[in-house]
Design a protein around this motif. Structure first.
Motif: not given
Length: 166
Positions: A27-29, A46-52, A55-62, A66-74
């Motif tokens: 998922c990159g950024h 579900t956003a999957l990336d080998r790089s934490q 994943i931190d970039a995806v979570e920022a601003g989302n 995340l809280a509603s469960g519409r986005l899951v990151t791994r």
């Protein structure tokens, strides 16, 4: 962050209806993640990336997604991920050549994660003056067919190669 044509073309090819479960590999950024979230009403991504770091970039601003469960990151490689039996309606990757890292294994891996009737979209934006897009398409189409998928190279999206399974 500006939206590259490869991301908008890939998400468009997913043809989301709003209630699906989607998986992005690499998922990159999170550019495509944001586009998918705009199209989902009750579905999840579900956003999957080998790089934490990614994943931190995806979570920022989302945070709300995340809280509603519409986005899951791994933060894990596809071949190491345990989805606990979850299956997806749509699986996609943008500029991730699964052929390079996973050889012939990836189509079966995706088949096991795909709900019956689901689809896979692979988008690849090769470097200028490169034949990598053609090589990516040929290998991917062959490997998907060998795994029992019907895959199609979609009409030209500029220089972006788009493959979709049915």
């Amino acid at each position: 962050m500006p939206i590259a044509h490869r991301h908008s073309a890939a998400v468009s090819a997913l043809a989301l209806t709003g209630s699906e479960a989607a998986l992005e590999i690499g998922c990159g950024h999170g550019v495509a993640v944001r586009l998918v979230l705009e199209r989902l009403t009750s579905g999840t991504i579900t956003a999957l990336d080998r790089s934490q770091k990614m994943i931190d970039a995806v979570e920022a601003g989302n945070e709300a997604a995340l809280a509603s469960g519409r986005l899951v990151t791994r933060a894990v490689a596809l071949e190491e991920a345990d989805f606990g039996g979850a299956v997806f309606d749509a699986i996609f990757a943008v500029n991730v050549d699964l052929n390079l890292r996973l050889g012939t294994r990836w189509p079966v891996m995706l088949k096991n994660l795909l709900r019956p009737g689901g689809r896979i979209v692979l988008a690849f934006d090769p470097p200028p003056d490169s034949r990598k897009g053609h090589a990516f398409a040929a290998k991917s189409l062959d490997r998907l067919a060998a795994a029992g998928f019907t895959a199609t190279l979609l009409p030209a999206h500029g220089k972006v190669t788009i493959i979709r399974t049915e």
